[in-house]
Design a protein around this motif. Sequence first.
Motif, short mmCIF file in Angstrom:
data_model
loop_
_atom_site.label_atom_id
_atom_site.label_comp_id
_atom_site.label_asym_id
_atom_site.label_seq_id
_atom_site.Cartn_x
_atom_site.Cartn_y
_atom_site.Cartn_z
N THR A 1 -1.84 -2.61 0.01
CA THR A 1 -1.80 -3.15 1.37
C THR A 1 -0.52 -2.66 2.05
OG1 THR A 1 -2.88 -5.13 0.52
CG2 THR A 1 -2.02 -5.26 2.75
N ARG B 1 2.35 -2.05 4.57
CA ARG B 1 2.93 -2.86 5.65
C ARG B 1 4.16 -2.14 6.18
NH1 ARG B 1 0.10 -7.50 5.32
NH2 ARG B 1 -0.30 -8.43 3.31
N TYR C 1 -8.49 2.12 3.68
CA TYR C 1 -9.03 1.04 2.86
C TYR C 1 -10.38 1.39 2.25
CZ TYR C 1 -5.13 -1.48 4.81
OH TYR C 1 -3.86 -1.86 5.17
#
Length: 117
Positions: free
Chosen positions: A50, A52, A82
């Motif tokens: 994920t 960020r 993803y």
Amino acid sequence: MGLFDKLKKKETSAWDNAYRANPQFYAKDGGSPFGAFALTEGTETILPKTPRYAIEGKEISEYRLMLVSTTKDSILGECDYYEALEKLEAFELDSNDDSILVQGLSLSELEEVLEQA
């Protein structure tokens, strides 16, 4: 710890030898930024599960995966990050809470990921 323990070579893990992918940032036609990670043929790669990141305080919400061929010496294409991660689970060597370690993929395997994502 005995003498022989000191003489043993430290074993390196696949994580230590893998390339840690870092994003490059670009702007779409409308000016909104996105991040792109590269996955290169034949290279074991660590990818974040994920990502960020933020630019000028604005969090990046879109990520792409660029598939790079050393055989063809070119970029094969790009796909949604993803969606690609889901396809790459079949090539996973290991994972932890934050990252996935992907085996070095062949040209045909990269093309397969690109077609499926």
